[in-house]
Design an enzyme around this catalytic site. Structure first.
Site, short mmCIF file in Angstrom:
data_model
loop_
_atom_site.label_atom_id
_atom_site.label_comp_id
_atom_site.label_asym_id
_atom_site.label_seq_id
_atom_site.Cartn_x
_atom_site.Cartn_y
_atom_site.Cartn_z
N GLY A 141 40.55 42.80 38.67
CA GLY A 141 40.72 42.80 40.12
C GLY A 141 40.56 44.19 40.69
N ASP A 144 35.89 41.96 38.96
CA ASP A 144 36.36 41.32 40.19
C ASP A 144 35.41 40.17 40.49
OD1 ASP A 144 37.69 40.83 42.74
OD2 ASP A 144 38.36 42.92 42.63
N MET A 155 39.26 35.93 37.04
CA MET A 155 40.31 36.31 36.09
C MET A 155 41.15 35.12 35.64
SD MET A 155 42.90 38.35 38.63
CE MET A 155 43.52 37.58 40.14
N LYS A 159 46.28 46.65 39.06
CA LYS A 159 46.99 47.39 40.11
C LYS A 159 47.09 46.52 41.36
CE LYS A 159 46.51 51.12 43.43
NZ LYS A 159 46.30 50.17 44.56
N HIS A 176 51.23 40.72 42.40
CA HIS A 176 52.11 40.41 43.54
C HIS A 176 51.44 39.51 44.57
CE1 HIS A 176 50.99 44.05 46.39
NE2 HIS A 176 49.94 43.35 46.04
#
Length: 386
Positions: free
Chosen positions: A224, A248, A270, A283, A287
């Site tokens: 990502g 990505d 992913m 990173k 979340h």
């Protein structure tokens, strides 16, 4: 009687303190908008171009604000100075406010000097910004009307039974955030500039403060990784990493800048497959997703790395809620991460997580161990081992 009077005084003090606390939080948006005002007027750039200190008169001239409105700017700057965004000094020998008051950059406002400010100006401009990454695009993105307006509907959204599957952003804007980013060129540019700016600052701190995290790694995949900003910082700092791949979605890596030294780009999903490497880096990725999707991502990560004895691990740069309250600064950071949790909830139904929630994800995905390294900022570094 004396005891009762004292008790009454204590009650009054408590009520007044509670009153002040509620006003402070209810008017919190004013602080955000004062900051936005300073960005709109390019105040940090002006101070930087004036050699690191600018009078109120110089700010007025650069901002093209009429002298008759000078008091409005003075009051905005007074508030931002109280917030420690700027510093201020006063020359009592000068009677005119426009000449008597001068403002300086603080560590916070140095981050708001645009990346072009110091190089665009002639001799005399402050050179401090040349080694300080600018997060101006990131902060400007966070205070946009489109970002803030959706929060007005949070309460009503929570009452909706579909809230678990439809984010607040999608409820308000009739389209999910990722779709809005891709469908609107201006929104897409703002989003990626924001992410790149944040990444430059965070990764500068990571590679300087936690170089041990990358010891012994010969191959790395940034999962990502967008346009490669984080991966570029890693390969520049650690030349022993022989192969670094940015993964990505295909349309994202297609926009990566050409000729980024030491990097290759891989378009993929992913949730389906991640290229193999000694270590993977994520990173601000997990979340964005609920727990089930995080487990699936981590399962793909486990498939992509070697065993712990071979140095295989996943490097997660993300928030760990409630983990730092050792001093006042850490306590403030702890509170701010809870605000970030509501921010990410509003946009993508994501979540910032406490350590036990991270542990649950790692164990469910088949990992055996992890190590958390806290920074003095919002993100922590989590090394997860198979």
């Amino acid at each position: 009687m004396g005891h009762q009077a004292q008790h009454g005084t204590d009650d009054t003090e408590e009520l007044l303190a509670a009153h002040r606390q509620l006003w402070c939080h209810a008017l919190g948006y004013v602080k955000s908008m004062a900051l936005k005002c300073a960005l709109d007027l390019r105040i940090p750039d002006t101070i930087d171009r004036c050699g690191g200190s600018a009078t109120l008169g110089e700010l007025l001239a650069a901002s093209e604000i009429s002298a008759s409105n000078h008091d409005y700017l003075r009051r905005v700057m007074r508030t931002l100075t109280a917030m420690r965004i700027f510093a201020a000094s006063h020359d009592p020998a000068k009677a005119d406010d426009a000449a008597a008051i001068s403002y300086q950059l603080t560590p916070a406002s140095r981050l708001l000097v645009s990346s072009s400010s110091s190089v665009d100006d002639a001799a005399g401009a402050s050179k401090e910004n040349t080694t300080t990454p600018s997060i101006l695009p990131n902060i400007a993105h966070l205070v946009r009307p489109n970002t803030i307006s959706l929060l007005f509907s949070m309460g009503e959204w929570m009452k909706d039974e579909s809230a678990a599957s439809v984010s607040l952003y999608e409820t308000v804007h009739r389209q999910g955030m990722w779709a809005c980013v891709e469908d609107d060129a201006a929104n897409r540019a703002s989003f990626y500039e924001s992410m790149d700016a944040d990444t430059r600052l965070v990764m500068q701190a990571v590679v300087r403060r936690c170089p041990h995290v990358f010891d012994g790694i010969k191959s790395l995949v940034d999962v990502g990784g967008g346009r490669g900003t984080a991966a570029a910082a890693v390969v520049a700092a650690f030349p022993h990493i022989q192969r670094c791949t940015v993964m990505d979605l295909p349309h994202v890596v297609a926009e990566a800048p050409a000729g980024t030294a030491g990097l290759s780009f891989h378009g993929g999903d992913m949730f389906e497959h991640i290229p193999s490497a000694d270590a993977l880096m994520l990173k601000w990725i997990l979340h964005d997703w609920d727990e089930d999707k995080c487990i699936k991502i981590m399962e793909r990560c486990k498939e992509a790395i070697g065993g712990k004895e071979a140095g295989g691990k996943v490097i997660i740069i993300d928030t760990v809620l409630g983990s730092r309250a050792d001093d006042d600064d850490d306590d403030k950071t702890c509170r701010e991460t809870y605000v970030l949790d509501l921010h990410i909830l509003s946009f993508v139904n994501g979540a910032e997580r406490e350590e036990h929630e991270w542990r649950r994800i790692f164990l469910a995905a088949g990992f055996r161990d992890y190590k958390i390294t806290h920074t003095r900022g919002i993100p922590s570094i989590i090394e997860v081992f198979p």
